[in-house]
Design an enzyme around this catalytic site. Structure first.
Site, PDB file in Angstrom:
ATOM      1  N   CYS A  98      26.732  57.018  35.689  1.00  0.00           N
ATOM      2  CA  CYS A  98      26.249  57.770  36.854  1.00  0.00           C
ATOM      3  C   CYS A  98      24.784  57.481  37.183  1.00  0.00           C
ATOM      4  O   CYS A  98      24.427  57.334  38.357  1.00  0.00           O
ATOM      5  CB  CYS A  98      26.493  59.267  36.681  1.00  0.00           C
ATOM      6  SG  CYS A  98      25.790  60.008  35.197  1.00  0.00           S
ATOM      7  N   ASP A 147      26.674  62.302  45.167  1.00  0.00           N
ATOM      8  CA  ASP A 147      27.199  62.464  43.819  1.00  0.00           C
ATOM      9  C   ASP A 147      28.025  61.240  43.429  1.00  0.00           C
ATOM     10  O   ASP A 147      29.003  60.917  44.104  1.00  0.00           O
ATOM     11  CB  ASP A 147      28.066  63.728  43.777  1.00  0.00           C
ATOM     12  CG  ASP A 147      28.495  64.105  42.373  1.00  0.00           C
ATOM     13  OD1 ASP A 147      28.278  63.303  41.444  1.00  0.00           O
ATOM     14  OD2 ASP A 147      29.053  65.208  42.204  1.00  0.00           O
ATOM     15  N   HIS A 204      29.909  60.942  40.801  1.00  0.00           N
ATOM     16  CA  HIS A 204      30.978  61.299  39.869  1.00  0.00           C
ATOM     17  C   HIS A 204      32.351  61.343  40.535  1.00  0.00           C
ATOM     18  O   HIS A 204      33.053  62.357  40.500  1.00  0.00           O
ATOM     19  CB  HIS A 204      30.649  62.635  39.199  1.00  0.00           C
ATOM     20  CG  HIS A 204      29.387  62.607  38.411  1.00  0.00           C
ATOM     21  ND1 HIS A 204      28.159  62.923  38.968  1.00  0.00           N
ATOM     22  CD2 HIS A 204      29.149  62.284  37.122  1.00  0.00           C
ATOM     23  CE1 HIS A 204      27.223  62.796  38.040  1.00  0.00           C
ATOM     24  NE2 HIS A 204      27.791  62.411  36.914  1.00  0.00           N
TER      25      HIS A 204
END
Length: 384
Positions: free
Chosen positions: A74, A269, A271
């Site tokens: 990430c 994000d 993820h």
């Protein structure tokens, strides 16, 4: 496993709340919007940012390594996002907007540099393998400083972009160091010819005297949580015209912060696990998965982990001088606590070469990189 991932990602998108209807100004990478009257323009700006997420089924890293970065990549993806924004500013300008019907030209060259292939300049493969030299094994979690150091080293090979990357350590931006860096090699041609990524670059006369600057500033704004005294200064970073945003997040969960509204930070994000994208034989890239087409995520500013890296892009010497004035005015305004300082020359207490040497080619660079990277293991300071 794949079905579970797809369901999870679908739910993540479905649960993302719409952007709030608020009279408070919304700031995104140096641009101010009204959520009441400019919502379409605001969301178009956010969607135009390159969005790099976990991917699966790419070429094995190092030939025998991972074929997915789910669970560990990430921060590497956030590093890609902030650096991609720098290249967008460099090649197509901050006001460029994505047109999914006509993806072409320099935009595709930029995207190609980040594809999950070993010969792409800023691919997950290159970052992970360069990270080995920073003491990080492939598949190990990175902190903001490590990914910044790795990107700085990879940028040397990107002659098409011909940028100078400076990482300001010890909360101090030294103007003389940046001037020397951006003027270094100014007599050399920036024409890269045929590049390994499969596109050609032309020399840019604007780089003759000053290389465009990517400035990354790793910071620690507290111990286990951010010191409230820094919050207003952090917000101001998104208001500066040269803003590239912030990489950081929560412990072991990195995000790319691109703006704020009220007391909420706006972020992309990484993820979400998607299939790796391969360009077709005619160099066409299916690029929709590289743009976040749902409302952006938000979190309260007090929730951010104190270990971050702030980024800025200065296209010219004049742009850099303008950035310096913005930061100096902020430090003189009172109230908020400055996160870093801008000085003309290296302060005497930092000038001892046995203590600190920040020149780009310093033989002590690797030692210093690791010294300042103690946040990487858990993404928060556990002890001092």
């Amino acid at each position: 496993m794949d079905a579970a991932t797809l369901t999870y990602d679908t739910l993540r998108f479905a649960d993302t709340p719409d952007f709030p209807e608020t009279a408070e100004p919304v700031w995104v990478l140096g641009r101010k919007y009204s959520a009441l009257t400019e919502k379409e323009q605001l969301l178009n700006d956010i969607t135009s940012r390159l969005w790099f997420t976990y991917r699966r089924n790419f070429q094995a890293i190092g030939g025998t390594g991972p074929t997915s970065d789910t669970g560990w990549g990430c921060m590497l993806r956030c590093g890609q996002m902030i650096f991609a924004q720098a290249l967008i500013c460099r090649h197509v300008g901050r006001d460029w907007r994505w047109d999914k019907q006509k993806p072409k030209g320099e935009y595709l060259n930029i995207l190609t540099a980040f594809l999950d292939k070993k010969d792409s300049y800023y691919s997950i493969h290159q970052i992970a393998q360069m990270g080995v030299g920073e003491g990080k094994y492939i598949g190990q979690w990175y902190g903001p400083n490590t990914v910044a150091q790795v990107l700085r080293k990879l940028a040397v090979f990107d002659q098409w972009s011909s940028i100078a990357v400076h990482i300001a350590m010890d909360n101090t931006v030294v103007v003389d160091e940046i001037r020397r860096l951006c003027r270094a090699g100014s007599g050399e041609s920036s024409d890269a010819g045929a590049l390994s990524n499969g596109y050609t670059g032309d020399s840019d006369p604007s780089c003759a005297q000053w290389k465009p600057l990517v400035l990354l500033i790793p910071l620690r704004l507290g111990l286990s949580e951010i010191n409230e005294a820094y919050i207003e200064t952090l917000k101001h970073c998104f208001m500066v015209p040269q803003s590239l945003g912030v990489i950081g997040g929560r412990p072991n969960s990195a995000h790319y912060f691109i703006g704020y509204v009220g007391d909420e930070l706006i972020y992309l994000d990484p993820h979400t696990t998607q299939l790796s994208v391969e360009p077709s034989d005619c160099s066409f890239i299916e690029d929709e998965s590289f743009h976040c087409q749902h409302p952006p995520c938000r979190m309260h500013v007090s929730e951010i982990d104190p270990s971050i890296a702030v980024g800025f892009f200065c296209s010219s010497q004049e742009d850099f001088e303008d950035w310096c004035q913005h930061i100096k005015k902020l430090s003189l305004s009172g109230g908020a606590l400055p996160m870093f300082e801008v000085v003309d020359q290296l302060p005497l207490h930092l000038s001892n070469p046995d203590v600190l040497n920040l020149t780009p080619d310093s033989s002590d660079a690797d030692r210093l990189d690791r010294f300042f990277d103690s946040e990487d293991e858990e993404f928060e300071i556990l002890s001092l």
